[in-house]
Write an enzyme that holds these catalytic residues in place. Structure first.
Site, PDB file in Angstrom:
ATOM      1  N   LYS A  72       0.805  -1.233   0.000  1.00  0.00           N
ATOM      2  CA  LYS A  72       0.000   0.000   0.000  1.00  0.00           C
ATOM      3  C   LYS A  72       0.837   1.282   0.000  1.00  0.00           C
ATOM      4  CE  LYS A  72      -4.160  -1.852   2.032  1.00  0.00           C
ATOM      5  NZ  LYS A  72      -5.094  -1.875   3.159  1.00  0.00           N
ATOM      6  N   ASN A  93      -4.888   2.104  -1.625  1.00  0.00           N
ATOM      7  CA  ASN A  93      -5.487   0.754  -1.664  1.00  0.00           C
ATOM      8  C   ASN A  93      -6.319   0.542  -2.926  1.00  0.00           C
ATOM      9  OD1 ASN A  93      -7.844   2.216  -1.058  1.00  0.00           O
ATOM     10  ND2 ASN A  93      -8.722   0.427  -0.045  1.00  0.00           N
ATOM     11  N   ASP A 108      -9.770   2.962   2.042  1.00  0.00           N
ATOM     12  CA  ASP A 108      -9.762   2.488   3.441  1.00  0.00           C
ATOM     13  C   ASP A 108     -10.168   3.630   4.370  1.00  0.00           C
ATOM     14  OD1 ASP A 108      -8.930  -0.107   2.961  1.00  0.00           O
ATOM     15  OD2 ASP A 108      -6.803   0.355   3.201  1.00  0.00           O
ATOM     16  N   ALA A 133       1.724   0.288  12.604  1.00  0.00           N
ATOM     17  CA  ALA A 133       2.108   1.544  11.958  1.00  0.00           C
ATOM     18  C   ALA A 133       2.266   1.367  10.452  1.00  0.00           C
ATOM     19  CB  ALA A 133       3.418   2.050  12.576  1.00  0.00           C
ATOM     20  N   GLY A 135       0.226   0.452   6.441  1.00  0.00           N
ATOM     21  CA  GLY A 135      -0.665   1.137   5.509  1.00  0.00           C
ATOM     22  C   GLY A 135      -2.049   1.396   6.081  1.00  0.00           C
ATOM     23  N   LEU A 229      -9.380  -4.283  12.662  1.00  0.00           N
ATOM     24  CA  LEU A 229      -9.554  -4.184  11.203  1.00  0.00           C
ATOM     25  C   LEU A 229      -9.614  -5.561  10.548  1.00  0.00           C
ATOM     26  CD1 LEU A 229      -7.225  -1.207  10.211  1.00  0.00           C
ATOM     27  CD2 LEU A 229      -9.516  -1.173  11.190  1.00  0.00           C
TER      28      LEU A 229
HETATM   29  P1  NAP Z   1       1.040  -3.473   6.762  1.00  0.00           P
HETATM   30  O1  NAP Z   1       1.174  -2.242   5.959  1.00  0.00           O
HETATM   31  O2  NAP Z   1       1.897  -4.648   6.428  1.00  0.00           O
HETATM   32  O3  NAP Z   1       1.259  -3.061   8.303  1.00  0.00           O
HETATM   33  C1  NAP Z   1       1.149  -4.001   9.334  1.00  0.00           C
HETATM   34  C2  NAP Z   1       1.576  -3.411  10.672  1.00  0.00           C
HETATM   35  O4  NAP Z   1       1.482  -4.448  11.630  1.00  0.00           O
HETATM   36  C3  NAP Z   1       3.018  -2.918  10.720  1.00  0.00           C
HETATM   37  O5  NAP Z   1       3.124  -1.889  11.667  1.00  0.00           O
HETATM   38  C4  NAP Z   1       3.764  -4.163  11.197  1.00  0.00           C
HETATM   39  O6  NAP Z   1       4.968  -3.891  11.881  1.00  0.00           O
HETATM   40  C5  NAP Z   1       2.781  -4.712  12.195  1.00  0.00           C
HETATM   41  N1  NAP Z   1       2.979  -6.140  12.363  1.00  0.00           N
HETATM   42  C6  NAP Z   1       2.968  -7.102  11.409  1.00  0.00           C
HETATM   43  N2  NAP Z   1       3.195  -8.312  11.969  1.00  0.00           N
HETATM   44  C7  NAP Z   1       3.367  -8.088  13.294  1.00  0.00           C
HETATM   45  C8  NAP Z   1       3.642  -8.942  14.394  1.00  0.00           C
HETATM   46  N3  NAP Z   1       3.786 -10.256  14.254  1.00  0.00           N
HETATM   47  N4  NAP Z   1       3.778  -8.385  15.618  1.00  0.00           N
HETATM   48  C9  NAP Z   1       3.632  -7.061  15.770  1.00  0.00           C
HETATM   49  N5  NAP Z   1       3.374  -6.191  14.768  1.00  0.00           N
HETATM   50  C10 NAP Z   1       3.239  -6.717  13.541  1.00  0.00           C
HETATM   51  O7  NAP Z   1      -0.467  -4.021   6.722  1.00  0.00           O
HETATM   52  P2  NAP Z   1      -1.809  -3.152   6.622  1.00  0.00           P
HETATM   53  O8  NAP Z   1      -2.183  -2.951   5.213  1.00  0.00           O
HETATM   54  O9  NAP Z   1      -1.622  -1.967   7.514  1.00  0.00           O
HETATM   55  O10 NAP Z   1      -2.905  -4.173   7.220  1.00  0.00           O
HETATM   56  C11 NAP Z   1      -2.901  -4.480   8.591  1.00  0.00           C
HETATM   57  C12 NAP Z   1      -4.134  -5.276   8.988  1.00  0.00           C
HETATM   58  O11 NAP Z   1      -5.315  -4.537   8.725  1.00  0.00           O
HETATM   59  C13 NAP Z   1      -4.300  -6.592   8.260  1.00  0.00           C
HETATM   60  O12 NAP Z   1      -4.770  -7.558   9.176  1.00  0.00           O
HETATM   61  C14 NAP Z   1      -5.348  -6.305   7.210  1.00  0.00           C
HETATM   62  O13 NAP Z   1      -6.079  -7.455   6.840  1.00  0.00           O
HETATM   63  C15 NAP Z   1      -6.228  -5.320   7.954  1.00  0.00           C
HETATM   64  N6  NAP Z   1      -6.959  -4.444   7.051  1.00  0.00           N
HETATM   65  C16 NAP Z   1      -8.307  -4.560   7.004  1.00  0.00           C
HETATM   66  C17 NAP Z   1      -9.048  -3.725   6.181  1.00  0.00           C
HETATM   67  C18 NAP Z   1     -10.537  -3.851   6.136  1.00  0.00           C
HETATM   68  O14 NAP Z   1     -11.127  -3.385   5.154  1.00  0.00           O
HETATM   69  N7  NAP Z   1     -11.163  -4.384   7.147  1.00  0.00           N
HETATM   70  C19 NAP Z   1      -8.402  -2.780   5.379  1.00  0.00           C
HETATM   71  C20 NAP Z   1      -7.021  -2.693   5.467  1.00  0.00           C
HETATM   72  C21 NAP Z   1      -6.316  -3.535   6.299  1.00  0.00           C
HETATM   73  P3  NAP Z   1       6.397  -3.897  11.129  1.00  0.00           P
HETATM   74  O15 NAP Z   1       6.387  -2.661  10.255  1.00  0.00           O
HETATM   75  O16 NAP Z   1       7.368  -3.868  12.242  1.00  0.00           O
HETATM   76  O17 NAP Z   1       6.427  -5.154  10.308  1.00  0.00           O
END
Ligand code: NAP
Length: 281
Positions: A72, A93, A108, A133, A135, A229
């Site tokens: 993202k 997104n 989003d 922290a 996307g 989320l």
């Molecule tokens: P992302 O950009 O990969 O960011 C994920 C965040 O979570 C980062 O801060 C990452 O830290 C942290 N993280 C990942 N694995 C971890 C772990 N094992 N322990 C602690 N922190 C961890 O992903 P995203 O796009 O933000 O999405 C995050 C979540 O939101 C997902 O579950 C996704 O399915 C959900 N989501 C849902 C919707 C919806 O429409 N409902 C929309 C968007 C996202 P690091 O940077 O240190 O790796």
């Protein structure tokens, strides 16, 4: 069985890996319900190929795409234009290909706001905490600051990433933002004051359903609302724990459908059939 022709419009989801994506099911059901000649495809793209994926959308005649983990933020420099929503959230997104140009949006942001509205949760004047922290955190943080939150604290396993993401929004001048590593002492204060806490990490997502972000239940305000989320599973470990303590909870389903409905509108110019999307989900 629908027929696909050379005129069928193509959209899809770019991510890596793509095992959990519900969007193809949701969008294809919505296209079919409205009789639109569109198809929504899985487009798995490894991180090192992200630039080629944007070029590929254009050369293969796609109308657009959704973008998910982990692209993202990384995809932004490869797009021709960014809509205000993407600039605000600092993440994309949804892509629309317009006259051969790739334009990045963030649905989003509006999807999150709309899901809170549907659950009758006000943001204005509220103190908020976001775990993670990445996307999705950016979209949530942008939504909080733009909709009058009193404070936004970003808590992540990596304090420098939390601080950097908070810093992205500090120039907005709407609400004080802070970022901390979630093992720092300051997390206790922000957690104790929080009215709304959001999990924007994948902790708790299937198949790792036993995981959750570190919540200090001993200091949490009993009236605080918990938002996860994640939509698979529908009730994560975090929401289970929050419900057991009597908190109001919201899962990621509403945001998923609302961000999809906004993307659907961008690609087709038509209002999405939300009921169909919910059923397909
Ligand atoms: P992302 O950009 O990969 O960011 C994920 C965040 O979570 C980062 O801060 C990452 O830290 C942290 N993280 C990942 N694995 C971890 C772990 N094992 N322990 C602690 N922190 C961890 O992903 P995203 O796009 O933000 O999405 C995050 C979540 O939101 C997902 O579950 C996704 O399915 C959900 N989501 C849902 C919707 C919806 O429409 N409902 C929309 C968007 C996202 P690091 O940077 O240190 O790796």
């Amino acid at each position: 069985m629908r027929s696909i022709t050379g005129k069928t419009k193509k959209v899809g989801i770019i991510g890596w890996p793509l095992g959990h994506a519900a969007s193809p099911r949701i969008h294809n059901a919505a296209f079919a319900a409205l009789g639109l000649d569109f198809i929504y495809l899985y487009l798995p793209v490894a991180p090192e190929n992200i630039a080629g994926a944007v070029a590929g959308l254009k050369t293969l005649g796609f109308d657009g795409a959704n973008v998910t983990i982990p692209h993202k933020v990384a995809i932004m420099p490869f797009l021709d234009e960014l809509d205000e929503s993407a600039k605000l959230a600092g993440a994309v997104n949804t892509i629309v290909i317009k006259n051969g140009n790739s334009v990045g949006y963030n649905t989003d942001f509006s999807g999150f706001i709309q899901s809170l509205r549907l659950a009758k949760v006000d943001i204005a004047g509220k103190k908020t905490v976001i775990f993670g922290a990445g996307g999705a955190c950016r979209a949530v943080a942008a939504a909080f600051v733009r909709h009058g939150a009193d404070a936004v604290a970003i808590l992540a396993r990596d304090s420098s990433k939390a601080a950097a993401t908070a810093g992205l929004f500090s120039s907005f001048g709407f609400a004080p933002l802070s970022g901390y590593g979630w093992d720092e002492a300051a997390c206790l204060d922000v957690s104790a004051q929080a009215d709304i806490l959001v999990n924007s990490t994948p902790l708790g997502m299937s198949p790792n359903c036993d995981a959750m972000p570190p919540v200090r239940w001993d200091v949490i305000n009993p009236a605080a609302v918990f938002v996860d989320l994640i939509y698979n599973p529908r009730v994560t470990m975090l929401l289970k724990e929050a419900m057991a303590r009597g908190h109001k909870t919201i899962n990621g389903e509403g945001m998923l459908i609302e961000q999809a409905a906004a993307a659907f509108m961008l690609w087709t110019g038509q209002e999405a059939p939300r009921e169909v999307m919910y059923r397909a989900f």
